[in-house]
Design an enzyme around this catalytic site. Structure first.
Site, short mmCIF file in Angstrom:
data_model
loop_
_atom_site.label_atom_id
_atom_site.label_comp_id
_atom_site.label_asym_id
_atom_site.label_seq_id
_atom_site.Cartn_x
_atom_site.Cartn_y
_atom_site.Cartn_z
N GLY A 8 -53.45 26.50 7.37
CA GLY A 8 -54.49 27.53 7.35
C GLY A 8 -54.72 28.12 8.72
CB SER A 37 -49.43 24.25 9.57
OG SER A 37 -49.64 25.18 10.60
CG MET A 38 -55.29 23.33 11.80
SD MET A 38 -55.01 23.20 13.57
CE MET A 38 -56.14 21.89 13.98
CG HIS A 62 -45.00 24.94 11.97
ND1 HIS A 62 -44.71 25.87 11.03
CD2 HIS A 62 -46.36 24.84 11.95
CE1 HIS A 62 -45.81 26.31 10.44
NE2 HIS A 62 -46.82 25.70 10.99
CG ASP A 111 -41.18 25.26 9.68
OD1 ASP A 111 -41.91 25.60 10.62
OD2 ASP A 111 -41.03 25.94 8.64
#
Length: 149
Positions: A8, A37-38, A62, A111
């Protein structure tokens, strides 16, 4: 904190991170499904020794993605902001995973997908678990004896 998220908005995630570091009670993190991600950064930021992933969880880290357009001077400003964000996320992962800056930056370059056991080896989680009883919060008998809704 149970996490099943593709990530997000980084600023929202950093606000959550700040709260996790601010509150006095330890924040246990559990990945079920995926933490990308986050969301993976928040998973990693849980209380050391109490970061968990279920066996079929997938974790991905990433560098932040940015779409930059506008006047040249604005692009330069946004590029500096993007680099600052990347450094902040890298520092958080380094701090909580125990990995070196070089190792984290190499993983963030593309990634990097991990299974629960690979995330444990990397230092994002501490335990791969099958049952909530493995978290040591409740005895198994107590969970079985608890009446349903």
């Amino acid at each position: 904190m149970y996490i099943n998220s593709g990530g997000g908005v980084v600023t929202a995630g950093l606000a959550m991170y700040d709260v996790m570091m601010h509150v006095r009670p330890p924040v246990y993190t559990v990945c079920l499904g995926h933490a990308e991600s986050m969301a993976a950064v928040l998973l990693c930021a849980g209380e050391k020794g109490h970061r968990y992933a279920l066996p079929n969880s997938r974790i991905m880290i990433h560098q932040p993605h940015h779409v930059i357009s506008g006047q040249t001077s604005d692009i330069i400003i946004k590029a500096h902001k993007a680099e600052h964000t990347r450094e902040a996320l890298s520092n958080i992962i380094e701090k909580h995973s125990g990995r070196s800056a070089k190792e984290v930056n190499a993983a963030l370059e593309r990634d990097t997908y991990m299974t629960a056991s690979e995330a444990k080896k990397f230092g994002i989680v501490d335990h791969e678990i099958i049952s909530i009883t493995e978290m040591g919060l409740y005895p198994k008998a107590q969970i079985l004896a608890t009446p349903g809704p």
